[in-house]
Scaffold this motif. Structure first.
Motif, short mmCIF file in Angstrom:
data_model
loop_
_atom_site.label_atom_id
_atom_site.label_comp_id
_atom_site.label_asym_id
_atom_site.label_seq_id
_atom_site.Cartn_x
_atom_site.Cartn_y
_atom_site.Cartn_z
N PRO A 80 0.84 -1.20 0.00
CA PRO A 80 0.00 0.00 0.00
C PRO A 80 0.88 1.26 0.00
CG PRO A 80 -0.64 -1.51 1.76
CD PRO A 80 0.62 -2.04 1.17
N LEU A 81 0.61 2.16 -0.91
CA LEU A 81 1.42 3.35 -1.07
C LEU A 81 1.40 4.20 0.21
CD1 LEU A 81 3.21 4.78 -3.08
CD2 LEU A 81 1.23 6.08 -3.84
N GLY A 82 2.56 4.42 0.76
CA GLY A 82 2.71 5.24 1.94
C GLY A 82 2.90 4.47 3.24
N LEU A 125 3.03 -2.86 10.69
CA LEU A 125 2.79 -3.48 9.38
C LEU A 125 1.74 -4.58 9.47
CD1 LEU A 125 6.44 -3.55 8.02
CD2 LEU A 125 4.56 -2.12 7.19
N TRP A 126 1.81 -5.39 10.52
CA TRP A 126 0.82 -6.46 10.72
C TRP A 126 -0.57 -5.86 10.95
CZ3 TRP A 126 -2.05 -7.24 15.20
CH2 TRP A 126 -2.87 -8.38 15.18
N LEU A 127 -0.63 -4.83 11.79
CA LEU A 127 -1.92 -4.18 12.07
C LEU A 127 -2.52 -3.58 10.80
CD1 LEU A 127 -3.95 -3.38 14.27
CD2 LEU A 127 -2.62 -1.29 14.61
N SER A 130 -3.91 -6.34 8.69
CA SER A 130 -5.14 -6.85 9.28
C SER A 130 -6.31 -5.90 9.02
CB SER A 130 -4.97 -7.06 10.78
OG SER A 130 -4.04 -8.08 11.04
N ILE A 131 -6.06 -4.63 9.15
CA ILE A 131 -7.11 -3.64 8.90
C ILE A 131 -7.50 -3.66 7.42
CG2 ILE A 131 -7.60 -1.16 8.82
CD1 ILE A 131 -5.92 -0.94 11.43
N SER A 133 -7.37 -6.08 5.33
CA SER A 133 -8.08 -7.31 4.93
C SER A 133 -9.34 -7.56 5.77
CB SER A 133 -7.15 -8.51 5.02
OG SER A 133 -6.77 -8.74 6.36
N PHE A 134 -9.62 -6.68 6.71
CA PHE A 134 -10.80 -6.80 7.59
C PHE A 134 -10.79 -8.09 8.40
CE2 PHE A 134 -12.27 -4.06 4.10
CZ PHE A 134 -12.53 -2.91 4.83
N GLU A 135 -9.61 -8.63 8.68
CA GLU A 135 -9.48 -9.80 9.55
C GLU A 135 -8.05 -9.85 10.09
OE1 GLU A 135 -10.22 -13.29 7.24
OE2 GLU A 135 -8.40 -13.07 6.07
N LEU A 136 -7.87 -10.57 11.18
CA LEU A 136 -6.52 -10.71 11.72
C LEU A 136 -5.74 -11.65 10.82
CD1 LEU A 136 -7.19 -11.06 15.56
CD2 LEU A 136 -6.38 -9.07 14.31
N VAL A 137 -4.67 -11.12 10.23
CA VAL A 137 -3.84 -11.95 9.36
C VAL A 137 -2.83 -12.71 10.22
CG1 VAL A 137 -4.12 -10.44 7.36
CG2 VAL A 137 -2.20 -10.09 8.90
N ALA A 138 -2.30 -13.77 9.66
CA ALA A 138 -1.31 -14.56 10.38
C ALA A 138 -0.10 -13.70 10.71
CB ALA A 138 -0.90 -15.77 9.54
N ILE A 139 0.43 -13.90 11.88
CA ILE A 139 1.55 -13.08 12.33
C ILE A 139 2.89 -13.79 12.13
CG2 ILE A 139 1.55 -13.82 14.73
CD1 ILE A 139 1.84 -10.68 15.30
#
Length: 171
Positions: A80-82, A125-127, A130-131, A133-139
């Motif tokens: 994502p840009l930025g 970056l993880w947060l 997750s935001i 993709s609207f779900e908690l992604v694997a960490i």
């Protein structure tokens, strides 16, 4: 002649060393690999460089340059840009605010400070992922990337110290 045009050109070239090294390390990060999934866990060499130069020569790696490096990482890496620009600026600001402490510290304390920086960057970056993709992604990938980055930091710091001494000892 001291202060002549060639001397000024030499100083200008040497002053670009931190930026050039950071961009080069970013390109190494983004280089294609034949290992499946490597790009998700590749150690962040650019982050190591920004951490080092922010402590030792922040005058040669201003926030505007770090922002552009982050944008370049987003553009070339497909993120994502930025986002990386924001993370790298946050890292630089945090390190600058503690620079006096780091300058008077031993290497283990610098490394411990880098642990905090890497953990914070990985979390942001993880947060964001997750935001988005609207779900908690694997960490797992950010954790592995962070551990690889931390494990390689002493070697990278040593290389950056050598470059610092070679290019910037007179500036």
């Amino acid at each position: 002649m001291i202060g002549g045009p060639l001397h000024k050109l030499d100083v200008a070239g040497r002053s670009l060393a931190p930026t050039a090294m950071t961009v080069m390390l970013l390109l190494v990060n983004l280089a294609p690999s034949h290992m499946t999934g490597y790009e998700r866990v590749a150690p962040s060499f650019a982050l190591m460089s920004i951490y080092y130069w922010t402590i030792h020569r922040p005058d040669l790696l201003p926030m505007s340059v770090v922002f552009v490096i982050g944008l370049l990482q987003d553009l070339l890496g497909g993120g994502p840009l930025g986002l990386n620009a924001l993370v790298l600026i946050m890292v630089q600001w945090t390190v600058l605010s503690q620079r006096g402490f780091f300058l008077s510290s031993t290497f283990p304390m610098l490394w411990l400070g880098f642990v905090v920086v890497v953990a914070g960057a990985a979390f942001v970056l993880w947060l964001a992922a997750s935001i988005a993709s609207f779900e908690l992604v694997a960490i797992d990938a950010p954790v592995i990337q962070g551990l690889l980055t931390l494990a390689l930091f002493p070697l990278m710091a040593w290389l950056l110290i050598l470059a610092h001494r070679a290019f910037l000892h007179q500036i």
